[in-house]
Design a protein around this motif. Structure first.
Motif, mmCIF file in Angstrom:
data_model
loop_
_atom_site.group_PDB
_atom_site.id
_atom_site.type_symbol
_atom_site.label_atom_id
_atom_site.label_comp_id
_atom_site.label_asym_id
_atom_site.label_seq_id
_atom_site.Cartn_x
_atom_site.Cartn_y
_atom_site.Cartn_z
ATOM 1 N N UNK A 282 -32.938 -0.228 -93.140
ATOM 2 C CA UNK A 282 -33.790 -0.838 -94.211
ATOM 3 C C UNK A 282 -33.037 -2.056 -95.075
ATOM 4 N N UNK A 283 -31.739 -2.159 -94.910
ATOM 5 C CA UNK A 283 -31.289 -3.257 -95.532
ATOM 6 C C UNK A 283 -30.877 -4.364 -94.892
ATOM 7 N N UNK A 284 -31.293 -4.292 -93.384
ATOM 8 C CA UNK A 284 -31.276 -5.279 -92.284
ATOM 9 C C UNK A 284 -29.900 -5.560 -91.972
ATOM 10 N N UNK A 285 -29.021 -4.480 -92.072
ATOM 11 C CA UNK A 285 -27.639 -4.640 -91.371
ATOM 12 C C UNK A 285 -27.880 -4.266 -89.858
ATOM 13 N N UNK A 286 -28.807 -3.481 -89.336
ATOM 14 C CA UNK A 286 -29.181 -3.296 -87.872
ATOM 15 C C UNK A 286 -30.520 -3.806 -87.769
ATOM 16 N N UNK A 287 -30.783 -4.634 -86.747
ATOM 17 C CA UNK A 287 -31.953 -5.277 -86.327
ATOM 18 C C UNK A 287 -32.617 -4.109 -85.423
ATOM 19 N N UNK A 288 -34.201 -4.364 -85.711
ATOM 20 C CA UNK A 288 -35.123 -3.042 -84.816
ATOM 21 C C UNK A 288 -34.953 -3.277 -83.333
ATOM 22 N N UNK A 289 -35.045 -2.171 -82.546
ATOM 23 C CA UNK A 289 -34.669 -2.134 -81.251
ATOM 24 C C UNK A 289 -33.296 -2.632 -80.653
ATOM 25 N N UNK A 290 -32.134 -2.468 -81.539
ATOM 26 C CA UNK A 290 -31.014 -2.569 -81.286
ATOM 27 C C UNK A 290 -30.459 -1.402 -80.320
ATOM 28 N N UNK A 291 -29.766 -1.382 -79.096
ATOM 29 C CA UNK A 291 -29.320 -0.285 -78.490
ATOM 30 C C UNK A 291 -28.271 0.456 -79.243
ATOM 31 N N UNK A 292 -28.510 1.757 -79.057
ATOM 32 C CA UNK A 292 -27.171 2.637 -79.665
ATOM 33 C C UNK A 292 -25.946 2.303 -79.068
ATOM 34 N N UNK A 293 -24.911 2.426 -79.978
ATOM 35 C CA UNK A 293 -23.421 2.283 -79.310
ATOM 36 C C UNK A 293 -22.975 1.091 -79.485
ATOM 37 N N UNK A 294 -21.866 0.941 -79.298
ATOM 38 C CA UNK A 294 -20.994 -0.321 -79.353
ATOM 39 C C UNK A 294 -21.471 -1.511 -78.395
ATOM 40 N N UNK A 295 -21.426 -2.832 -78.475
ATOM 41 C CA UNK A 295 -21.740 -3.843 -77.575
ATOM 42 C C UNK A 295 -20.926 -3.706 -76.280
ATOM 43 N N UNK A 296 -21.604 -3.640 -75.167
ATOM 44 C CA UNK A 296 -21.018 -3.753 -73.944
ATOM 45 C C UNK A 296 -19.856 -4.597 -73.746
ATOM 46 N N UNK A 297 -18.757 -4.693 -72.808
ATOM 47 C CA UNK A 297 -17.760 -5.660 -72.713
ATOM 48 C C UNK A 297 -18.602 -6.614 -71.853
ATOM 49 N N UNK A 298 -19.054 -6.323 -70.722
ATOM 50 C CA UNK A 298 -19.859 -7.238 -69.872
ATOM 51 C C UNK A 298 -21.405 -7.536 -70.384
ATOM 52 N N UNK A 299 -21.811 -8.671 -70.862
ATOM 53 C CA UNK A 299 -23.157 -8.798 -71.283
ATOM 54 C C UNK A 299 -24.231 -8.284 -70.407
#
Length: 616
Positions: free
Chosen positions: A50-67
């Protein structure tokens, strides 16, 4: 020891409930606390969205090392290597990923520059098409022999012979013959057992003796009784079978091929002539006596290219596999009785049950169809079958069409007197690649009813409605030129001629008429080029070493029509050479015997003379 994870690490709510919760909060129907309780969603998660810290459709979990883009390219490279029979195991992939991350200077905390199990499970989750598979055995000579050139030439000669003999609508006159070894010691089938059991015994025969069978089928689904070769020298060691032959080692010999052709094939194939028999290039099939007898009876013998029967032989493709599985199952069920044993007495009955189960008309017809023999269609051979041979071809073209597509074009050009077709592949600097699709056009078919042959499916009907945004049209003057500007008109006129014999080329309209401004506006990232080059360098298959090929003049590298004049003449020359060598060998043996006899006589005479001298 595996890491101990908290129970609340993974999400327990669905996307549908999450959307309902966000909509309810935005509309003011519920508060964040009530939505979190109602839909079992953490309140912090709803607050972040709701506050915009996380965008919609963002994958769950941390960002992978390899794009993700690089991971998809890695998956593609691994799949290509696996199809060529040069697949990488789990440890190799992880080692290469660590090397790639180091080369691209990616932020990572891999231990010893190698990802761990956590990264591997995450990689599989992000790419569900990836899995670990156990490859099937494939010899190097089979991997190299099944190439598009040799197989394509075989299909062209097959089509030529079927047209010459008039067998395109006579499946009962197209036969296939092959041998298979059937051991008395079967492979036990799977049984239901406890998970805690370490080993499960399965009773088998006391001997590892192996028999050989001659199987023969036709494209209509008919079968001939098999000839079974058993090991033995007299009737006591033989089996109680209708068509059987004793041999010293239960192997196929030259004389057995002639006996099978004379006593079984000619008596069971019927009186219709001509007929076609497709078989492999085993030496017992290329005996001069068998070839001459086949020619006398108007039966054409066509051999398959060497080491390609696993995809081109109907018996190997869809019949012998079910035969082995049914034989193992029937023998396993038979041995469930402690008093039963698979031996020479019980084997014929067990094999007969497996034979009748496997040699069904549906299996036989499917074999001829999947091998592209009847009906004739080389595209029934899957494209993946030629992938192992592509590892040895350093000059393979960069195309997405089926490896045997050229056979279809050449066949139509030769037999149907189709106008010449030009295939042009263009690749714009950006945007989708213009896909070229080959067509064969006859004088009697209108342009809007042309059938297009593509690598995706055998026949595609070309739609004629311009309203369809993805329709196909031929680049003819009356179709394209009225709807383009003068500059594009000149470009099109340079590709096609406006007379009645112009070449036909088909493009996807979206690619042909893509605006130039849109093409030039597509950015080209230098970083993309860099990681693409790194992935290609690390994950690509190494080219084969360039070695000077040793040419064996006696080896056969392609298919042959055994009943042709050239083959029969060469076989007769070989037989004459063998006869001359045998005669020369016999002559040398006689001369050697005469010399040895002369030496023996001289020795005896010398001994007699020495005795006379002593007495005197």
């Amino acid at each position: 020891m595996p890491k101990k994870r908290k129970q609340s690490v993974y999400r327990t709510y669905t996307d549908e409930n999450f959307i309902k919760a966000i909509d309810g909060i935005k509309s003011g129907r519920v508060s964040q606390r009530k939505a979190a309780s109602l839909y079992s969603i953490p309140q912090a998660t709803l607050s972040d969205h709701m506050r915009g810290r996380v965008k919609d459709n963002t994958p769950v979990g941390r960002k992978p090392v390899i794009p993700i883009e690089i991971e998809k390219q890695i998956v593609k490279k691994c799949a290509q290597a696996a199809e060529m029979g040069l697949g990488m195991n789990k440890a190799q992939v992880m080692e290469k990923v660590g090397h790639l991350a180091k080369e691209l200077n990616l932020d990572q905390n891999f231990k010893n520059n190698t990802p761990g199990k956590d990264w591997w499970y995450g990689f599989k989750g992000r790419n569900p098409t990836v899995t670990l598979r156990s490859p099937e055995k494939l010899t190097s000579i089979r991997a190299r022999a099944l190439n598009s050139v040799k197989v394509g030439e075989y299909f062209l000669d097959l089509k030529k012979e079927m047209n010459r003999l008039g067998l395109n609508d006579k499946p009962e006159l197209v036969w296939n013959m092959d041998e298979k070894g059937v051991p008395l010691e079967h492979t036990p089938s799977k049984v239901v057992a406890a998970k805690s059991s370490r080993t499960i015994p399965g009773r088998v025969s006391n001997t590892r003796e192996r028999n050989t069978i001659f199987g023969c089928i036709n494209a209509r689904g008919d079968r001939m009784p098999p000839l079974i070769i058993v090991k033995g020298k007299n009737t006591k060691s033989s089996y109680e079978l209708q068509h059987r032959r004793r041999a010293t080692k239960a192997w196929t010999e030259d004389v057995l091929g002639i006996e099978w052709f004379t006593n079984i094939f000619l008596k069971k194939c019927g009186n219709q002539r001509p007929q076609l028999l497709i078989l492999d290039g085993h030496h017992s099939h290329e005996v001069l006596g068998l070839i001459e007898k086949a020619r006398e009876n108007n039966i054409t013998l066509l051999t398959l290219p060497p080491h390609t029967t696993h995809y081109l032989c109907p018996l190997d493709r869809t019949v012998f596999g079910p035969l082995s599985k049914n034989y193992d199952r029937i023998c396993s069920e038979y041995c469930q009785n402690p008093g039963n044993l698979v031996n020479k007495i019980t084997w014929p009955g067990l094999f007969r049950r497996a034979f009748e189960t496997a040699f069904k008309p549906e299996n036989i017809i499917s074999g001829f169809r999947s091998c592209g023999i009847f009906p004739w269609n080389p595209l029934n051979i899957p494209s993946a079958a030629f992938a192992p041979a592509s590892a040895f071809d350093t000059n393979k073209p960069d195309t997405n069409e089926h490896p045997l597509q050229w056979v279809i074009r050449k066949s139509f050009e030769t037999e149907s007197r189709v106008e010449e077709v030009t295939v042009v592949r263009t690749k714009p600097s950006a945007g989708p690649e213009a896909r070229c699709i080959t067509t064969e056009i006859t004088d009697t078919v209108p342009l809007n009813e042309i059938q297009v042959q593509s690598y995706e499916q055998n026949v595609i009907d070309v739609p004629g409605s311009p309203e369809d945004p993805h329709f196909m049209h031929t680049l003819s003057a009356d179709v394209l030129l009225p709807i383009v500007d003068s500059e594009t008109r000149e470009a099109v006129e340079s590709l096609i001629s406006l007379d009645s014999s112009f070449s036909e080329t088909i493009y996807e309209v979206d690619s042909v008429f893509q605006p130039l401004s849109e093409t030039l506006s597509t950015p080209c990232s230098s970083t993309t080029v860099d990681w693409n080059a790194s992935v290609n360098a690390i994950f690509s298959v190494d080219p084969p070493p360039q070695k000077k090929a040793r040419i064996n003049k006696t080896s056969v590298t392609g298919h042959r029509i055994l009943t042709s004049d050239e083959v029969i003449e060469s076989k007769r020359k070989i037989e004459d050479m063998k006869l001359k060598k045998e005669q020369a060998k016999e002559k040398r043996l006689k001369i050697r015997e005469m010399i040895n006899a002369k030496k023996q006589i001289e020795k005896e005479i010398k001994a007699v003379r020495s005795e006379i001298d002593i007495n005197v």
